[in-house]
Design a protein around this motif. Structure first.
Motif, PDB file in Angstrom:
ATOM      1  N   PHE A  75      17.203  -9.801  17.305  1.00  0.00           N
ATOM      2  CA  PHE A  75      17.237  -8.832  17.631  1.00  0.00           C
ATOM      3  C   PHE A  75      17.187  -8.256  19.710  1.00  0.00           C
ATOM      4  O   PHE A  75      17.924  -7.994  19.964  1.00  0.00           O
ATOM      5  CB  PHE A  75      15.952  -7.446  17.524  1.00  0.00           C
ATOM      6  CG  PHE A  75      16.145  -6.543  17.310  1.00  0.00           C
ATOM      7  CD1 PHE A  75      16.681  -6.313  17.294  1.00  0.00           C
ATOM      8  CD2 PHE A  75      14.666  -6.265  18.641  1.00  0.00           C
ATOM      9  CE1 PHE A  75      16.476  -4.311  17.291  1.00  0.00           C
ATOM     10  CE2 PHE A  75      14.852  -4.297  18.667  1.00  0.00           C
ATOM     11  CZ  PHE A  75      15.840  -3.613  18.649  1.00  0.00           C
ATOM     12  N   ALA A  87      18.454  -2.505  14.199  1.00  0.00           N
ATOM     13  CA  ALA A  87      16.963  -3.570  14.216  1.00  0.00           C
ATOM     14  C   ALA A  87      16.673  -3.604  12.396  1.00  0.00           C
ATOM     15  O   ALA A  87      16.370  -4.307  11.579  1.00  0.00           O
ATOM     16  CB  ALA A  87      15.712  -2.548  14.253  1.00  0.00           C
ATOM     17  N   ILE A 166       9.951  -5.199  15.775  1.00  0.00           N
ATOM     18  CA  ILE A 166      11.956  -4.727  16.638  1.00  0.00           C
ATOM     19  C   ILE A 166      11.422  -3.815  15.695  1.00  0.00           C
ATOM     20  O   ILE A 166      12.966  -3.253  15.819  1.00  0.00           O
ATOM     21  CB  ILE A 166      12.810  -6.586  15.758  1.00  0.00           C
ATOM     22  CG1 ILE A 166      12.549  -5.644  13.945  1.00  0.00           C
ATOM     23  CG2 ILE A 166      12.201  -7.259  15.725  1.00  0.00           C
ATOM     24  CD1 ILE A 166      14.140  -6.641  14.013  1.00  0.00           C
ATOM     25  N   THR A 167      10.861  -2.888  16.136  1.00  0.00           N
ATOM     26  CA  THR A 167      10.645  -1.437  15.448  1.00  0.00           C
ATOM     27  C   THR A 167      11.303  -0.571  14.657  1.00  0.00           C
ATOM     28  O   THR A 167      11.401   0.369  14.113  1.00  0.00           O
ATOM     29  CB  THR A 167      11.265  -0.692  16.186  1.00  0.00           C
ATOM     30  OG1 THR A 167      13.224  -1.453  16.572  1.00  0.00           O
ATOM     31  CG2 THR A 167      11.711  -1.714  18.126  1.00  0.00           C
TER      32      THR A 167
END
Length: 216
Positions: A75, A87, A166-167
């Motif tokens: 990412f 993501a 990673i959101t």
């Protein structure tokens, strides 16, 4: 501290959003891990080291590094080289790739468990190599390894919260965001915990039913 049912009610729309994302990750990640794991297993049976050595090195590296490190690399590092994905796409690929190195070992064990007589029978019938694999070896091998593959599906489910790093807003990500915004942690986190238990239990029932069907 008292249980607040209104907090549960307020959280449920966020929960359903997170559940959908979690199931997407689980379904697509499982497909990638099953397909890629089979590819790794077949390549490891190649007659030349020029194939088996690189495949073995790659799979050992992936299996022996944490999934979280792989997520961060895909990412945050790949975009520096001009390779950028969303993501969710990155998370799905990372979890599928990571678990493919485990399903590879499951497939390999299943293939090696096929009796030698089956190979000899295919040779006696003069079946092409491709036909031998698709019609004789793989159907028997896959039938033997369904329980083990199912265990990895449940393991993948438990690892989906890592994608929050990673959101990706899966179930736990939605619960964390809701809790931070509303200062209510007990109710949303309890709902998520129960959801993981229920999903894991339902998945185990499906796998048992599939196992019985394949065996009989």
């Amino acid at each position: 501290m008292e249980w607040d049912w209104s907090a549960v009610s307020d959280f449920m729309p966020h929960f359903w959003d997170g559940l959908l994302v979690t199931l997407q990750i689980l379904a697509l990640g499982s497909l990638i891990s099953f397909a890629l794991g089979l590819v790794w297993a077949l390549l490891m049976r190649a007659p030349t080291r020029w194939v088996t050595w690189p495949v073995g090195a790659v799979t050992e590296f992936v299996r022996n590094t944490p999934l979280l490190v792989q997520l961060f690399f895909l990412f945050y590092v790949l975009p520096e080289w001009g390779v950028t994905f969303s993501a969710l796409t990155t998370g799905v690929f990372a979890i599928g790739l990571h678990y493919s190195t485990y399903t590879m070992q499951v497939y390999r064990a299943g293939i090696e468990a096929v009796p030698v007589g089956q190979w000899e029978a295919a040779t006696a019938l003069n079946l092409p190599l491709r036909r031998t694999w698709t019609a004789v070896i793989l159907p028997q091998a896959v039938r033997r390894v369904v329980p083990a593959l199912g265990n990895y599906v449940i393991s993948m489910l438990k690892d989906t919260p890592l994608l929050m790093a990673i959101t990706v807003l899966e179930m736990l990500g939605e619960a964390r965001l809701f809790s931070q915004q509303n200062f209510q942690f007990t109710e949303p986190l309890t709902v998520i915990g129960v959801a993981f238990i229920v999903i894991s239990y339902l998945a185990s029932l499906v796998l048992r039913a599939l196992e019985r069907r394949l065996v009989h």
